[in-house]
Enzyme design. Structure first.
Site, mmCIF file in Angstrom:
data_model
loop_
_atom_site.group_PDB
_atom_site.id
_atom_site.type_symbol
_atom_site.label_atom_id
_atom_site.label_comp_id
_atom_site.label_asym_id
_atom_site.label_seq_id
_atom_site.Cartn_x
_atom_site.Cartn_y
_atom_site.Cartn_z
ATOM 1 N N LYS A 62 0.863 -1.188 0.000
ATOM 2 C CA LYS A 62 0.000 0.000 0.000
ATOM 3 C C LYS A 62 0.895 1.233 0.000
ATOM 4 O O LYS A 62 1.724 1.417 0.903
ATOM 5 C CB LYS A 62 -0.890 -0.048 1.244
ATOM 6 C CG LYS A 62 -2.174 0.718 1.119
ATOM 7 C CD LYS A 62 -3.065 0.395 2.306
ATOM 8 C CE LYS A 62 -4.351 1.173 2.291
ATOM 9 N NZ LYS A 62 -5.117 0.967 3.531
HETATM 10 O O1 G3P Z 1 -9.079 2.092 4.096
HETATM 11 C C1 G3P Z 1 -8.925 3.391 4.584
HETATM 12 C C2 G3P Z 1 -9.653 3.492 5.851
HETATM 13 O O2 G3P Z 1 -9.009 2.761 6.856
HETATM 14 C C3 G3P Z 1 -9.953 4.848 6.318
HETATM 15 O O3 G3P Z 1 -11.153 4.751 6.983
HETATM 16 O O4 G3P Z 1 -12.892 5.410 8.524
HETATM 17 O O5 G3P Z 1 -10.500 6.074 8.965
HETATM 18 O O6 G3P Z 1 -11.796 7.142 7.134
HETATM 19 P P1 G3P Z 1 -11.592 5.915 7.953
#
Ligand code: G3P
Length: 217
Positions: free
Chosen positions: A87
């Protein structure tokens, strides 16, 4: 449509795997920290533990932000297990690294994507997956799902192989809307997948079927 779970929590990964519909896992440094996984050796071991639970791709994020560092770290991550996808953040050095990895047979997930232009660049560089963060766009009053639709249009126009991996999915409606738009993958919490199960008429109907069965048996 592939279902990935976005967590570093092994219990939740096992639970999603047991449901039989899991295609992979995404993680990031914040999710690792949330599980208390710190230190390089522990983090690397945790990636292998995740790979041993699931069958599909497991995204492991680099910390380096310079080209040489990303390449070194990405190679180390890729060597951990055949299911690892490196990633890489959507920065200039990241784009160069994605191109390098693509030329050298290493799968990549281009992360922190917030615009169609960034997604176009990731595809040009040969990313295996591109991760538009839809929830974080919604958070700032910008339509995250519209970004998925824009990327779908652009990728279909030119037949790019890069798979759209809708990330920062927060809830079940995100999953459904991504499916309608044609996102190749979604990654979200276990709750966003389990939410697909729920309908009150299913519960009421089952209760009645069982009650009627009990009457005659
Ligand atoms: O895959 C990216 C993710 O982990 C971000 O999610 O909920 O932290 O915006 P969030």
């Amino acid at each position: 449509m592939k279902f990935f779970i976005d967590t570093a929590n092994l219990d939740q990964i096992r639970e999603a795997q047991d449901l039989g519909v899991l295609d992979g896992v995404t993680t990031n440094p914040s999710l690792m920290a949330k599980e208390g996984i710190t230190g390089r050796e522990n983090i690397l071991k945790h990636y292998v533990d995740i790979c041993n639970i699931v069958d599909g791709d497991v995204s492991a994020e680099v910390i380096a932000t310079d080209f040489e560092g990303i390449i070194k770290e990405g190679k180390e991550l890729a060597a951990l297990h055949e299911q690892i996808v490196v990633k890489v953040p959507m920065i200039k050095e990241g784009v160069k690294a994605i191109k390098y990895f693509a030329d050298n047979g290493i799968k990549t997930n281009c992360t922190l994507v917030f615009s169609a232009g960034q997604a176009l660049l990731a595809a040009k560089a040969g990313a295996t997956y591109v991760s538009p963060f839809i929830g974080r766009l919604d958070d700032i009053s910008t339509d995250g799902l519209n970004l998925i639709a824009e990327i779908r249009l652009i990728y279909d126009n030119y037949g790019f192989d890069t798979q759209i991996l809708a990330a920062s999915v927060r809830h079940t409606m995100h999953v459904l809307e991504c499916a309608k738009i044609g996102s190749d993958v979604m990654t979200g919490p276990l709750s966003s997948i389990e939410g697909l199960l729920k309908h009150p008429l299913t519960d009421i109907g089952l209760e009645k079927f069982l009650a009627d069965y009990r009457k005659g048996n």
